[in-house]
Design an enzyme around this catalytic site. Sequence first.
Site, PDB file in Angstrom:
ATOM      1  N   ARG A  21      95.479  76.606 -65.110  1.00  0.00           N
ATOM      2  CA  ARG A  21      96.360  77.773 -65.105  1.00  0.00           C
ATOM      3  C   ARG A  21      96.229  78.503 -66.437  1.00  0.00           C
ATOM      4  NH1 ARG A  21     102.677  77.013 -64.080  1.00  0.00           N
ATOM      5  NH2 ARG A  21     102.773  76.646 -66.318  1.00  0.00           N
ATOM      6  N   SER A  57     104.178  77.069 -54.116  1.00  0.00           N
ATOM      7  CA  SER A  57     105.418  76.854 -54.863  1.00  0.00           C
ATOM      8  C   SER A  57     106.627  77.260 -54.030  1.00  0.00           C
ATOM      9  CB  SER A  57     105.411  77.672 -56.157  1.00  0.00           C
ATOM     10  OG  SER A  57     104.430  77.198 -57.052  1.00  0.00           O
ATOM     11  N   LYS A  70     106.600  78.694 -68.195  1.00  0.00           N
ATOM     12  CA  LYS A  70     106.377  79.670 -67.125  1.00  0.00           C
ATOM     13  C   LYS A  70     107.590  80.581 -67.045  1.00  0.00           C
ATOM     14  CE  LYS A  70     104.218  79.840 -62.549  1.00  0.00           C
ATOM     15  NZ  LYS A  70     105.008  80.870 -61.863  1.00  0.00           N
TER      16      LYS A  70
END
Length: 216
Positions: free
Chosen positions: A41, A110, A139
């Site tokens: 990521r 998610s 995040k």
Amino acid sequence: MPLPFDLSLYLVTDPRLVAARGLLATVEAAVKGGVGVVQLRDPQAHGRVLVEQARALKALLVPLGIALIINDRVDVAVAADADGVHLGQDDMAPADARALLGPGRILGLSVGSPAEFAASDLSGVDYLGVGPVKATGTKADAGSAIGAEGVAAIRGLTRLPLVGIGGIDAALAGEVIRAGADGVAVVSAICGAPDPQAAARALKAAIAAARGAAPL
């Protein structure tokens, strides 16, 4: 069908936290400590950089039998021949991603609440990332913390494998497993640790203890 994958301890990389040690060195140490899935990521990286990083990780992980997942970017996953993609609620629809990925790659999604679960397209989804369990700084758009209770609520709605994510460390990992998660996903607990291998081992021990097994 995708190849079998072990969600027990799932590492999500963070470019800021791995910068000093290096991405490959961090992942290599984490895998030695027991990580079973690695997600690349890096929201700020351009496609070419991500593909290069993914190919380097793939070369490291393939001989070890560890799955490589790419966050958000279906195109990068296909270009680098990664094992799968993890999508957020605002990313490509899972059905469209599955059409591009084919049947042999892993697809994660998610989910942050029972309501979000109910509204989600689960076409072709292989597992769910549930959270954030706890507020996290890695995040910015992660949403409100749902706690282990939120994990348990979503567990009651589906038989899909679940991995809890968001602010999880060794102290919280067992609670998430006992709430019904099949595994825990971590970022800073490993990427930000002085010794990623030791941090991964501590997490694996907490997971094993929560499952009633002897610590690994």
